[in-house]
Structure formats: structure tokens, C-alpha cells
Write an enzyme that holds these catalytic residues in place. Structure first.
Site, PDB file in Angstrom:
ATOM      1  N   LEU A   5      55.368  -6.272  69.155  1.00  0.00           N
ATOM      2  CA  LEU A   5      56.190  -6.117  70.192  1.00  0.00           C
ATOM      3  C   LEU A   5      57.456  -6.621  69.530  1.00  0.00           C
ATOM      4  CD1 LEU A   5      54.131  -7.775  73.454  1.00  0.00           C
ATOM      5  CD2 LEU A   5      54.593  -5.488  72.610  1.00  0.00           C
ATOM      6  N   ASP A   6      58.512  -6.329  70.164  1.00  0.00           N
ATOM      7  CA  ASP A   6      59.859  -6.849  69.672  1.00  0.00           C
ATOM      8  C   ASP A   6      59.922  -8.225  70.266  1.00  0.00           C
ATOM      9  OD1 ASP A   6      60.626  -4.028  69.127  1.00  0.00           O
ATOM     10  OD2 ASP A   6      61.304  -3.697  71.184  1.00  0.00           O
ATOM     11  N   VAL A   7      60.804  -8.799  69.603  1.00  0.00           N
ATOM     12  CA  VAL A   7      61.085 -10.475  69.801  1.00  0.00           C
ATOM     13  C   VAL A   7      61.439 -10.653  71.256  1.00  0.00           C
ATOM     14  CG1 VAL A   7      63.564 -10.474  69.212  1.00  0.00           C
ATOM     15  CG2 VAL A   7      62.032 -12.539  68.841  1.00  0.00           C
TER      16      VAL A   7
END
Ligand code: URA
Length: 232
Positions: A100-102
Site C-alpha cells: 500500500l502507498d505510504v
């Protein structure tokens, strides 16, 4: 680590039973019987108990509710890493199953079982990932009908050679969509909405295949049960 701790962590023995086993000469390190519980060992030593080799940890399967500001990587970066939230031995062996993106929150799986991770992420297995997507602007009417159709047919994202695999889009509120993907390209959700002229303000993954976050609060994690692992 101390040899008695190694034994405790890799068997069901308590520390006192581990020490008794050592005094009986039942524990060897690299072929030599060791009776001193304080002897230092690591995963590179061959430790045996009653002739059977001991493994420090088995395969682990973890579900984490990732908060924003946490990165799905094993490299050390400016951000805390997903594995830093987990309290298990040999953390560096754990890999996130996809990323998942930050700034994305929600369900992340971690494991040191590469084959299982591959099963979860392989598009062939059609393991749906359910995202709650908050858009900057409402998506309604004809634009929504077109988006549902485009996402179901596949969208050609910038820099890609093949269109996305069929995905399911539904609106929960005018600005809140549910999107189910069966693959995991880089920034896929954000790029798919960008392709239809919409900006994603917030992104949250609620479920992967048969597994949902349920009651797991942000920042919390737990190991999966054998049934949950087998369900993939
Ligand atoms: N798609 C994205 O754009 N970001 C994520 O974190 C996951 C899927």
C-alpha cells in the site's frame, strides 16, 4: 541469543524444562553436546534437541491495519515500516504481500512464506482486493455509468502496455467509491481514477479475498489462524 531461549522459542518447552534437557545432554549445537544454557547461538547454528533439528521460527502470516505514514518496505527509510509495527521474532524475514502507498490505510498482509504470498497476489487466483476510495469530486450520472463500464472493460494506464484487468466499481456515496481489483499495479487505484479525470483524496483497503479487517484497529496486527491461511 542464549541457547535456553532458542529452545523455548522453537519448542513448547519452558525455560526450566529446556535447562533440564540440556543437563541430560539432549541438546547439541553444531554436533557438540552443550550444557551451558547461556551459550550464545543464532539462526546459523545447527541446534538439535533429542537429535531433531530445531528451527527458530516457522512460517508466519500476519494481518496489519496499516495507518497512514507507514511504508510497506523492508528498507529503512524516513517513514516507519509496516514490519516495525509488528512484535515477532525475525521481523526482517517478513515481507508485505503486495504494497500500500505510504498515505493509504488498511489491510496489509505480511508473511515469510513466499509461495503463499504469490498465491494471494497472483491475478490468476482472482483474489479480490476491496478499496474504499474517497474522491475529491462526486462521481455520478453518465460519468459514473461510463466509469463502471471502463473499469469493467479495463483502462490503459499511462506507461502500461496492457489495460487493467476487469474491476468492479460501485458508489457508496457521491464521493465514496468501492473498487474491487484482482491485480496490483503500482498506484493502480489512483491511476485508474486519474484516467477518468478524478483525484483520489483518501484510499483505504478493507479486504483481500476472504479476509477483512473486521475489528482490527488502526496500527493493530495479529497472526492469521490456520483456517485463514488456508482460505487463500
Ligand atoms: N492503489 C493505489 O493507488 N495505492 C495503493 O496504496 C493501493 C492501490
Amino acid at each position: 541469543m542464549r541457547l535456553d531461549r532458542f529452545i523455548c522459542e522453537s519448542t513448547e518447552l519452558t525455560r526450566s524444562l529446556a535447562k533440564k534437557a540440556m543437563h541430560r545432554g539432549e541438546v547439541s549445537v553444531d554436533g557438540e553436546v552443550i550444557k551451558n544454557a547461556a551459550t550464545q547461538v543464532n539462526e546459523h547454528h545447527r541446534v538439535t534437541f533429542q537429535g531433531e533439528p530445531l528451527m527458530l521460527v516457522g512460517l508466519r502470516y500476519v494481518i496489519l491495519h496499516k495507518p497512514a505514514g507507514v511504508e510497506c518496505t523492508t528498507r529503512r527509510t524516513l517513514y516507519p515500516r509496516a514490519i516495525d509495527l509488528i512484535d515477532l521474532p525475525m521481523l526482517e524475514r517478513l515481507q508485505t504481500v503486495g504494497r500500500l502507498d505510504v498515505d493509504t490505510t488498511g489491510l496489509v498482509l505480511l508473511s515469510d512464506d513466499g509461495q503463499w504470498s504469490h498465491r494471494v497476489t497472483s491475478p490468476k487466483r482472482r483474489c479480490g482486493k476491496v478499496y474504499r476510495v474517497t474522491l475529491a469530486e462526486p462521481l455520478e450520472g453518465d460519468a459514473l455509468d461510463a466509469a463502471v463500464r471502463d473499469f469493467a472493460e479495463g483502462v490503459l494506464l499511462e506507461g502500461e502496455e496492457k489495460p487493467t484487468r476487469p474491476a468492479e466499481l460501485a458508489m457508496r456515496e457521491p464521493r465514496v467509491a468501492e473498487l474491487v481489483l484482482y491485480e496490483g499495479k503500482y498506484h493502480q487505484v489512483k491511476r485508474m481514477f486519474a484516467a477518468i479525470g478524478h483525484h483520489v483524496e483518501a484510499l483505504h483497503r478493507e479486504a483481500i479475498g476472504p479476509l477483512a479487517l473486521g475489528e482490527l484497529a488502526e496500527g493493530e496486527w495479529r497472526e492469521l489462524s490456520a483456517e485463514e491461511v488456508a482460505a487463500f
